[in-house]
Motif scaffolding. Structure first.
Motif, PDB file in Angstrom:
ATOM      1  N   ASP A 101       0.836  -1.201   0.000  1.00  0.00           N
ATOM      2  CA  ASP A 101       0.000   0.000   0.000  1.00  0.00           C
ATOM      3  C   ASP A 101       0.872   1.253   0.000  1.00  0.00           C
ATOM      4  OD1 ASP A 101      -2.392  -1.393   0.032  1.00  0.00           O
ATOM      5  OD2 ASP A 101      -2.583  -1.329   2.223  1.00  0.00           O
ATOM      6  N   HIS A 102       0.273   2.349  -0.423  1.00  0.00           N
ATOM      7  CA  HIS A 102       0.945   3.646  -0.434  1.00  0.00           C
ATOM      8  C   HIS A 102       0.230   4.592   0.518  1.00  0.00           C
ATOM      9  CE1 HIS A 102       1.539   7.806  -2.253  1.00  0.00           C
ATOM     10  NE2 HIS A 102       2.769   7.442  -1.922  1.00  0.00           N
ATOM     11  N   VAL A 103       1.015   5.360   1.272  1.00  0.00           N
ATOM     12  CA  VAL A 103       0.483   6.299   2.259  1.00  0.00           C
ATOM     13  C   VAL A 103       1.040   7.689   1.967  1.00  0.00           C
ATOM     14  CG1 VAL A 103       0.408   6.917   4.710  1.00  0.00           C
ATOM     15  CG2 VAL A 103       0.330   4.497   4.025  1.00  0.00           C
ATOM     16  N   VAL A 104       0.180   8.689   2.011  1.00  0.00           N
ATOM     17  CA  VAL A 104       0.620  10.083   1.980  1.00  0.00           C
ATOM     18  C   VAL A 104       0.512  10.622   3.396  1.00  0.00           C
ATOM     19  CG1 VAL A 104       0.209  12.403   1.085  1.00  0.00           C
ATOM     20  CG2 VAL A 104      -0.140  10.411  -0.396  1.00  0.00           C
ATOM     21  N   CYS A 105       1.612  11.148   3.935  1.00  0.00           N
ATOM     22  CA  CYS A 105       1.614  11.617   5.321  1.00  0.00           C
ATOM     23  C   CYS A 105       2.135  13.042   5.397  1.00  0.00           C
ATOM     24  CB  CYS A 105       2.482  10.718   6.202  1.00  0.00           C
ATOM     25  SG  CYS A 105       2.420  11.140   7.961  1.00  0.00           S
ATOM     26  N   GLN A 106       1.384  13.866   6.091  1.00  0.00           N
ATOM     27  CA  GLN A 106       1.830  15.223   6.392  1.00  0.00           C
ATOM     28  C   GLN A 106       3.193  15.167   7.088  1.00  0.00           C
ATOM     29  OE1 GLN A 106      -0.749  17.047   9.259  1.00  0.00           O
ATOM     30  NE2 GLN A 106      -0.238  19.127   8.660  1.00  0.00           N
ATOM     31  N   PHE A 107       4.001  16.212   6.864  1.00  0.00           N
ATOM     32  CA  PHE A 107       5.355  16.217   7.423  1.00  0.00           C
ATOM     33  C   PHE A 107       5.820  17.662   7.598  1.00  0.00           C
ATOM     34  CE2 PHE A 107      10.000  16.002   7.049  1.00  0.00           C
ATOM     35  CZ  PHE A 107      10.278  15.010   7.975  1.00  0.00           C
ATOM     36  N   GLY A 121       5.393  -2.702   5.376  1.00  0.00           N
ATOM     37  CA  GLY A 121       5.742  -2.959   3.983  1.00  0.00           C
ATOM     38  C   GLY A 121       5.159  -1.949   3.021  1.00  0.00           C
ATOM     39  N   CYS A 122       4.762  -0.781   3.543  1.00  0.00           N
ATOM     40  CA  CYS A 122       4.144   0.253   2.727  1.00  0.00           C
ATOM     41  C   CYS A 122       5.166   1.293   2.284  1.00  0.00           C
ATOM     42  CB  CYS A 122       3.033   0.954   3.507  1.00  0.00           C
ATOM     43  SG  CYS A 122       1.731  -0.143   4.087  1.00  0.00           S
ATOM     44  N   GLU A 123       4.841   1.971   1.196  1.00  0.00           N
ATOM     45  CA  GLU A 123       5.598   3.132   0.746  1.00  0.00           C
ATOM     46  C   GLU A 123       4.932   4.382   1.301  1.00  0.00           C
ATOM     47  OE1 GLU A 123       6.656   5.600  -3.362  1.00  0.00           O
ATOM     48  OE2 GLU A 123       5.331   3.836  -3.406  1.00  0.00           O
ATOM     49  N   VAL A 124       5.730   5.334   1.772  1.00  0.00           N
ATOM     50  CA  VAL A 124       5.195   6.574   2.336  1.00  0.00           C
ATOM     51  C   VAL A 124       5.760   7.765   1.572  1.00  0.00           C
ATOM     52  CG1 VAL A 124       5.057   8.060   4.376  1.00  0.00           C
ATOM     53  CG2 VAL A 124       4.921   5.571   4.629  1.00  0.00           C
ATOM     54  N   SER A 125       4.864   8.657   1.136  1.00  0.00           N
ATOM     55  CA  SER A 125       5.264   9.938   0.534  1.00  0.00           C
ATOM     56  C   SER A 125       4.943  11.046   1.522  1.00  0.00           C
ATOM     57  CB  SER A 125       4.509  10.184  -0.775  1.00  0.00           C
ATOM     58  OG  SER A 125       4.823   9.212  -1.738  1.00  0.00           O
ATOM     59  N   LYS A 126       5.910  11.927   1.753  1.00  0.00           N
ATOM     60  CA  LYS A 126       5.728  13.001   2.734  1.00  0.00           C
ATOM     61  C   LYS A 126       5.147  14.244   2.069  1.00  0.00           C
ATOM     62  CE  LYS A 126       9.431  11.339   5.753  1.00  0.00           C
ATOM     63  NZ  LYS A 126      10.784  11.587   6.292  1.00  0.00           N
ATOM     64  N   TRP A 127       4.046  14.709   2.629  1.00  0.00           N
ATOM     65  CA  TRP A 127       3.372  15.926   2.165  1.00  0.00           C
ATOM     66  C   TRP A 127       3.815  17.044   3.102  1.00  0.00           C
ATOM     67  CZ3 TRP A 127      -2.531  16.922   3.043  1.00  0.00           C
ATOM     68  CH2 TRP A 127      -2.899  18.106   2.395  1.00  0.00           C
ATOM     69  N   LEU A 143      -0.880  17.536  -2.622  1.00  0.00           N
ATOM     70  CA  LEU A 143      -1.523  16.302  -2.161  1.00  0.00           C
ATOM     71  C   LEU A 143      -2.028  15.494  -3.359  1.00  0.00           C
ATOM     72  CD1 LEU A 143      -2.806  14.395  -0.070  1.00  0.00           C
ATOM     73  CD2 LEU A 143      -4.775  15.930  -0.009  1.00  0.00           C
ATOM     74  N   LYS A 144      -2.689  16.155  -4.285  1.00  0.00           N
ATOM     75  CA  LYS A 144      -3.221  15.454  -5.452  1.00  0.00           C
ATOM     76  C   LYS A 144      -2.103  14.857  -6.289  1.00  0.00           C
ATOM     77  CE  LYS A 144      -7.278  18.459  -5.610  1.00  0.00           C
ATOM     78  NZ  LYS A 144      -8.057  19.456  -6.392  1.00  0.00           N
ATOM     79  N   ARG A 145      -0.981  15.564  -6.385  1.00  0.00           N
ATOM     80  CA  ARG A 145       0.146  15.048  -7.177  1.00  0.00           C
ATOM     81  C   ARG A 145       0.796  13.828  -6.518  1.00  0.00           C
ATOM     82  NH1 ARG A 145       1.109  20.721  -7.701  1.00  0.00           N
ATOM     83  NH2 ARG A 145       2.746  20.670  -6.090  1.00  0.00           N
ATOM     84  N   LEU A 146       0.689  13.740  -5.197  1.00  0.00           N
ATOM     85  CA  LEU A 146       1.324  12.632  -4.475  1.00  0.00           C
ATOM     86  C   LEU A 146       0.500  11.344  -4.526  1.00  0.00           C
ATOM     87  CD1 LEU A 146       2.606  14.522  -1.289  1.00  0.00           C
ATOM     88  CD2 LEU A 146       4.019  13.533  -3.104  1.00  0.00           C
ATOM     89  N   ILE A 147      -0.760  11.441  -4.839  1.00  0.00           N
ATOM     90  CA  ILE A 147      -1.634  10.265  -4.832  1.00  0.00           C
ATOM     91  C   ILE A 147      -1.300   9.329  -5.989  1.00  0.00           C
ATOM     92  CG2 ILE A 147      -4.027   9.506  -5.161  1.00  0.00           C
ATOM     93  CD1 ILE A 147      -4.877  11.983  -3.565  1.00  0.00           C
ATOM     94  N   LYS A 148      -1.242   8.025  -5.657  1.00  0.00           N
ATOM     95  CA  LYS A 148      -0.946   6.982  -6.631  1.00  0.00           C
ATOM     96  C   LYS A 148      -2.129   6.019  -6.714  1.00  0.00           C
ATOM     97  CE  LYS A 148       4.032   7.082  -5.622  1.00  0.00           C
ATOM     98  NZ  LYS A 148       5.240   6.273  -5.327  1.00  0.00           N
ATOM     99  N   PRO A 149      -2.140   5.140  -7.709  1.00  0.00           N
ATOM    100  CA  PRO A 149      -3.238   4.164  -7.808  1.00  0.00           C
ATOM    101  C   PRO A 149      -3.388   3.285  -6.565  1.00  0.00           C
ATOM    102  CG  PRO A 149      -2.035   4.249  -9.875  1.00  0.00           C
ATOM    103  CD  PRO A 149      -1.251   5.073  -8.898  1.00  0.00           C
ATOM    104  N   ASN A 150      -2.275   3.039  -5.862  1.00  0.00           N
ATOM    105  CA  ASN A 150      -2.329   2.173  -4.674  1.00  0.00           C
ATOM    106  C   ASN A 150      -2.348   2.954  -3.366  1.00  0.00           C
ATOM    107  OD1 ASN A 150       0.351   3.025  -5.045  1.00  0.00           O
ATOM    108  ND2 ASN A 150       1.185   1.212  -4.010  1.00  0.00           N
ATOM    109  N   THR A 151      -2.634   4.262  -3.414  1.00  0.00           N
ATOM    110  CA  THR A 151      -2.709   5.051  -2.182  1.00  0.00           C
ATOM    111  C   THR A 151      -3.945   4.633  -1.393  1.00  0.00           C
ATOM    112  OG1 THR A 151      -1.641   6.947  -3.248  1.00  0.00           O
ATOM    113  CG2 THR A 151      -2.820   7.366  -1.196  1.00  0.00           C
ATOM    114  N   LYS A 152      -3.732   4.212  -0.162  1.00  0.00           N
ATOM    115  CA  LYS A 152      -4.841   3.775   0.684  1.00  0.00           C
ATOM    116  C   LYS A 152      -5.138   4.746   1.810  1.00  0.00           C
ATOM    117  CE  LYS A 152      -5.577  -0.627   1.560  1.00  0.00           C
ATOM    118  NZ  LYS A 152      -5.468  -2.005   2.121  1.00  0.00           N
ATOM    119  N   LEU A 153      -4.142   5.554   2.205  1.00  0.00           N
ATOM    120  CA  LEU A 153      -4.317   6.382   3.400  1.00  0.00           C
ATOM    121  C   LEU A 153      -3.654   7.743   3.231  1.00  0.00           C
ATOM    122  CD1 LEU A 153      -5.047   6.724   6.468  1.00  0.00           C
ATOM    123  CD2 LEU A 153      -2.810   5.710   6.969  1.00  0.00           C
ATOM    124  N   ILE A 154      -4.345   8.765   3.724  1.00  0.00           N
ATOM    125  CA  ILE A 154      -3.768  10.085   3.951  1.00  0.00           C
ATOM    126  C   ILE A 154      -3.734  10.288   5.462  1.00  0.00           C
ATOM    127  CG2 ILE A 154      -4.018  12.580   3.621  1.00  0.00           C
ATOM    128  CD1 ILE A 154      -5.688  11.909   1.089  1.00  0.00           C
TER     129      ILE A 154
END
Length: 376
Positions: A101-107, A121-127, A143-154
């Motif tokens: 899964d992919h997660v976008v997390c505020q940072f 086992g997830c990938e995390v992109s920092k917002w 935020l919209k640019r960071l979203i991927k097809p497998n993004t499950k959580l913000i």
């Protein structure tokens, strides 16, 4: 699962109970059990007669009803009590996320919001929040640019630890709409809710989005960290039920005395929160004078809400070395940005305690004695 060291707790374990001047604390002024019981005339007698057996896994029903009063669209059946906030974050991440899964997390943000997911086992992109001329800024388009097809959580935190940034209602609504359009869950850490400086209480994120979980706790805004009582609120029954079952493997249930005392605090929340707000506001006035004097050394990123702020410090030495020397010479504890995996020179300062003026005075003494550009 292999977890990284929780940097903040490792640092605090080294200094929190030995440094005499805690200038970085993220919680508000606490109180004694006696002080808390004094809010209600019969509370002491009831407390002494409390039964010390197991409590219900979801939490004391009366406590859950009281917590639910904070929400508009979450009922007591959507409130799950935990042992503080950390257990709730850990349980939620393990219930929702799967490897891949992919997660976008505020940072920057509380470490577990972005560090539990990789252990699963997830990938995390920092917002990232960015430093602007008027403090911290947020880019919703990013935020919209960071979203991927497998993004499950913000994963977000408002008011934010460590910056004191608070999302507006328009920003919350925009995040909810983006999540809804992309079928993404939202976890919103709202442990400082109730400390809005203008008194304008925004809705909990779980009230505006059906697939959101809101995190609350007695530790931060209320200053009652010793109770070890936190909770999640959600409209999502499936997530709720899974978290109940996962809790069977962590705390199972919370402390009965802690739940009783949390109930007293929540019934008197307006008084406690107003007391803590007054302390913060008084300390911010003092801090403004300090930062005006030392504007050449600091960027004063005043918080929008809550008891903490993340100030840029303009010194030549690494901020970690600066903080270590400050503790050694003056016993003043500040958190360097590296504790948040943040690569620049920032320090976290806390405004929620009554001894803030004394701590700040000691900090100023250090600057005058050790930083040449601070001397008048």
């Amino acid at each position: 699962m292999k977890l990284n060291d929780f940097k903040l707790e490792v640092y605090f374990n080294k200094y929190e109970f030995t440094a005499p001047y805690l200038l970085t604390q993220s919680d508000c002024e606490s109180m004694t059990i006696e002080d808390l019981l004094n809010f209600e005339s019969d509370a002491e007698e009831k407390f002494k007669k409390s039964w010390l057996g197991y409590t219900e896994v979801p939490g004391n029903p009366e406590l859950r009803e009281e917590i639910a009063k904070l929400y508009a669209n979450v009922t007591a059946d959507g409130i799950l009590v935990h042992a503080g906030a950390q257990e709730a974050i850990f349980n939620y991440m393990n219930v929702l996320l799967e490897s891949g899964d992919h997660v976008v997390c505020q940072f920057p943000v509380y470490q577990s919001l972005y560090d539990v997911a990789p252990a699963i086992g997830c990938e995390v992109s920092k917002w990232e929040l960015k430093q602007g001329e008027e403090g911290w800024t947020f880019d919703l388009d990013e935020l919209k640019r960071l979203i991927k097809p497998n993004t499950k959580l913000i994963a977000i935190n408002t008011p934010n630890n460590p910056t004191g940034y608070m999302l507006s209602l328009d920003e919350m609504t925009a995040i909810a709409e983006t999540a809804r359009e992309n079928h993404i869950h939202v976890f919103c850490d709202e442990v400082y809710k109730g400390l809005e400086f203008d008194g304008n209480r925004l809705p909990w994120f779980a009230d505006i989005y059906e697939n959101a979980v809101s995190l609350g706790v007695m530790s931060k805004a209320y200053g009652l960290s010793g109770l070890r009582i936190g909770w999640i609120g959600t409209q999502n029954k499936e997530i709720y039920d899974k978290m109940v079952r996962f809790k069977h493997y962590t705390s199972i249930c919370s402390s009965a005395p802690g739940e009783f005392l949390a109930l007293i605090a929540l019934r008197n929340s307006d008084k406690i929160l107003q007391r803590n707000l007054n302390i913060i506001k008084e300390n911010l006035v003092i801090a403004d004078r300090f930062f005006a004097t030392y504007a050449h050394l600091f960027t004063n990123n005043k918080p929008k809400s809550g008891p903490i702020a993340f100030h840029k410090i303009k010194i030549e030495q690494p901020v970690e070395r600066f903080c270590e020397d400050l503790i050694a010479k003056k016993g003043v504890l500040l958190l360097p940005a590296s504790i948040y995996d943040y690569p620049e020179s920032y320090i976290r300062m806390g405004y929620g305690r009554r001894n803030f003026p004394e701590c700040l005075t000691k900090f100023e003494e250090y600057l005058i004695e050790n930083i040449s550009s601070a001397k008048g």
